[in-house]
Design an enzyme around this catalytic site. Structure first.
Site, PDB file in Angstrom:
ATOM      1  N   ASN A   1       0.825  -1.216   0.000  1.00 60.30           N
ATOM      2  CA  ASN A   1       0.000   0.000   0.000  1.00 60.30           C
ATOM      3  C   ASN A   1       0.857   1.263   0.000  1.00 60.30           C
ATOM      4  OD1 ASN A   1      -2.639  -1.195   0.185  1.00 60.30           O
ATOM      5  ND2 ASN A   1      -2.123  -1.774   2.282  1.00 60.30           N
TER       6      ASN A   1
ATOM      7  N   HIS B   1     -13.773  -0.990   6.910  1.00 60.95           N
ATOM      8  CA  HIS B   1     -12.618  -1.790   7.339  1.00 60.95           C
ATOM      9  C   HIS B   1     -12.847  -2.418   8.713  1.00 60.95           C
ATOM     10  CE1 HIS B   1      -8.329  -2.253   8.713  1.00 60.95           C
ATOM     11  NE2 HIS B   1      -8.223  -2.691   7.467  1.00 60.95           N
TER      12      HIS B   1
ATOM     13  N   GLU C   1     -15.594   5.127   4.374  1.00 57.80           N
ATOM     14  CA  GLU C   1     -14.241   5.344   3.845  1.00 57.80           C
ATOM     15  C   GLU C   1     -14.376   6.225   2.615  1.00 57.80           C
ATOM     16  OE1 GLU C   1     -12.238   1.478   3.328  1.00 57.80           O
ATOM     17  OE2 GLU C   1     -13.088   0.975   5.268  1.00 57.80           O
TER      18      GLU C   1
ATOM     19  N   ASP D   1     -12.780   7.668   6.931  1.00 57.54           N
ATOM     20  CA  ASP D   1     -11.475   7.015   6.937  1.00 57.54           C
ATOM     21  C   ASP D   1     -10.855   7.242   5.555  1.00 57.54           C
ATOM     22  OD1 ASP D   1      -9.372   5.221   6.705  1.00 57.54           O
ATOM     23  OD2 ASP D   1     -10.330   3.684   7.932  1.00 57.54           O
TER      24      ASP D   1
ATOM     25  N   HIS E   1      -6.986   5.189   2.214  1.00 56.23           N
ATOM     26  CA  HIS E   1      -6.598   4.829   0.838  1.00 56.23           C
ATOM     27  C   HIS E   1      -6.745   5.997  -0.136  1.00 56.23           C
ATOM     28  CE1 HIS E   1      -5.732   0.662   1.692  1.00 56.23           C
ATOM     29  NE2 HIS E   1      -6.714   0.755   2.582  1.00 56.23           N
TER      30      HIS E   1
ATOM     31  N   LYS F   1       0.496   4.216   4.458  1.00 54.15           N
ATOM     32  CA  LYS F   1       0.212   3.888   3.052  1.00 54.15           C
ATOM     33  C   LYS F   1       0.798   4.988   2.155  1.00 54.15           C
ATOM     34  CE  LYS F   1      -3.597   0.894   4.275  1.00 54.15           C
ATOM     35  NZ  LYS F   1      -3.533   0.878   5.737  1.00 54.15           N
TER      36      LYS F   1
HETATM   37  C1  LIG Z   1      -9.455   1.475   5.470  1.00 53.87           C
HETATM   38  C2  LIG Z   1      -8.407   1.166   6.473  1.00 53.87           C
HETATM   39  N1  LIG Z   1      -8.491   1.713   7.691  1.00 53.87           N
HETATM   40  C3  LIG Z   1      -7.553   1.462   8.633  1.00 53.87           C
HETATM   41  C4  LIG Z   1      -6.483   0.635   8.386  1.00 53.87           C
HETATM   42  C5  LIG Z   1      -5.440   0.411   9.429  1.00 53.87           C
HETATM   43  O1  LIG Z   1      -4.314   1.191   9.157  1.00 53.87           O
HETATM   44  P1  LIG Z   1      -2.869   0.777   9.674  1.00 53.87           P
HETATM   45  O2  LIG Z   1      -2.354  -0.241   8.724  1.00 53.87           O
HETATM   46  O3  LIG Z   1      -2.096   2.053   9.666  1.00 53.87           O
HETATM   47  O4  LIG Z   1      -3.050   0.217  11.039  1.00 53.87           O
HETATM   48  C6  LIG Z   1      -6.354   0.059   7.128  1.00 53.87           C
HETATM   49  C7  LIG Z   1      -5.179  -0.823   6.849  1.00 53.87           C
HETATM   50  O5  LIG Z   1      -5.160  -1.729   6.135  1.00 53.87           O
HETATM   51  C8  LIG Z   1      -7.331   0.320   6.153  1.00 53.87           C
HETATM   52  O6  LIG Z   1      -7.255  -0.247   4.943  1.00 53.87           O
END
Ligand SMILES: Cc1ncc(COP(=O)(O)O)c(C=O)c1O
Length: 401
Positions: free
Chosen positions: A59, A146, A189, A218, A221, A250
């Protein structure tokens, strides 16, 4: 081993065998460099074999995890502050490098303040602890959100309602159902992690405003991917959510999550976010790296556009070959194949041709929607994309639905 231990061991093995029987067993891969774009698998499912593959599974959208400027900044932060923060922020772990990054992130996404957490996962737990703090609250969440959002809801005091993915009518219905709640909190998201599609964010914000609901977006991405200097979809659309959740892991090539919003919201996260309060502050290296990554994105502001062009080339080529790939501008290119076993076979066939794109299976995605999630980054070269397209073309016949 005592008799009890043996019984538990047996149960665990049976449960693992069940996972394996439905193609849902996961194994850790072990990767040994060299640079993120190419990886050398040296363990896990490939134990004993050392194979160099082009990596389509990271990512690190902007390739900044391997950027010399970012790595040097991480090293400088270690020299200035040490290898670890040694305590939580509310004890002695609050270092100047944390605050510096918070101010830079707030400026980037256009919020009053920001608080960093050790991971993005913890940021989602913390924001929900802060906002959904009463049993009289209801969180209304997009079905495809997520796992960290779902876990945040489970740990909060609130009830949960789910609405169909990106469906505004269903969102309104659920908001009306929760009319008697003290507070209604909508979680979405901006770009979805497994499908790469965008939320109708402007419309969702309007619905929340009409219903007096809080909005949590969120942006994990979308950061580094869309918006001015990669500041995300909220910044692009001029949407100001109640809370914006992000990650440095990411698009910024580093590590650590954050919650951005008003000063009161951030104070509430600091006071109620257990995943923030009871966890050691992020390592200084990650903070230094993230600030340097923000500098790169500010100076080279056409990077998000370049990334979109690269992923469009791949997306259009795969669609032309007849693969089931949705349109969109995110670099997340999901190739839907249906069943988990098919996705595993396709991933293995690609691996034999020099490409690493592991199968994404239930429960990460809904049943019968197993896929490869292919993600071109700024670290790739155009020739890498061409090589991948050639490999996918040779496999198309074999994997015709
Ligand atoms: C949409 C989403 N939120 C939160 C997270 C968590 O982030 P982190 O990997 O920084 O813990 C991810 C990670 O894959 C994600 O895809």
């Amino acid at each position: 081993m005592s008799v009890d231990d043996q019984a538990i061991e047996e149960q665990l093995r049976e449960e693992l065998a069940e996972l394996s029987a439905c193609d849902q067993l996961r194994q850790r891969s072990v990767i040994d460099g060299p640079d993120g774009r190419q990886i050398s698998l040296c363990g896990g499912p490939n134990a004993g074999k050392r194979v160099k593959l082009l990596n389509w599974a990271g990512n690190d959208y902007q390739g900044l995890a391997q950027d010399r400027r970012v790595k040097n900044a991480a090293a400088r932060a270690v020299r200035s502050y040490g290898a670890g923060a040694a305590a939580s922020r509310l004890l002695s772990g609050g270092l100047r490098c944390h605050r510096r990054l918070e101010q830079r992130l707030a400026g980037w996404v256009g919020s009053d303040d920001c608080v960093v957490t050790t991971t993005g996962y913890q940021a989602n737990l913390a924001v929900l602890a802060a906002l959904a703090s009463s049993t009289e609250d209801t969180v209304i969440v997009d079905r495809l959100a997520h796992a960290s959002t779902y876990d945040g809801i489970r740990l909060s005091a609130a009830s949960m309602l789910r609405f169909s993915h990106n469906n505004l009518q269903d969102l309104e219905r659920k908001l009306r159902l929760a009319e008697a709640s003290r507070r209604r909190i909508v979680c979405v998201e901006s770009i979805y992690s497994m499908d790469g599609d965008e939320a109708p964010l402007r419309e969702i914000a309007d619905v929340c405003e009409r219903h007096n609901a809080a909005l949590v977006v969120d942006e994990d991405h979308a950061l580094g991917v869309v918006g001015p200097c990669g500041a995300g979809l909220c910044a692009e659309l001029g949407v100001r959510p109640t809370a914006l959740v992000g990650t440095c892991s990411k698009g910024l090539g580093s590590q650590g999550g954050f919650v951005a919003g008003s000063a009161a919201l951030v104070e509430q996260v600091v006071n109620r976010g257990r995943s923030f309060i009871f966890s050691t502050a992020p390592v200084p290296a990650a903070m230094g790296a993230a600030v340097a990554a923000l500098d790169v994105l500010r100076r080279e502001d056409d990077r998000p556009q370049q990334l979109q062009q690269r992923s469009q080339a791949l997306r259009q080529a795969l669609i032309a070959q007849g693969w089931q790939v949705a349109q969109g501008r995110s670099p997340i290119v999901p190739v839907l194949v249906g069943e988990a076993a098919t996705a595993l076979r396709l991933a293995q066939a690609l691996r034999e041709r020099g490409h690493y794109a592991p199968a994404i299976r239930p429960p990460t995605v809904p049943a019968h929607t197993a896929r490869l999630r292919i993600l071109p980054t700024m670290a790739h070269r155009d020739t890498d994309v061409r090589r991948l397209c050639e490999a996918m073309a040779t496999l198309r016949q074999e994997f015709t639905a």
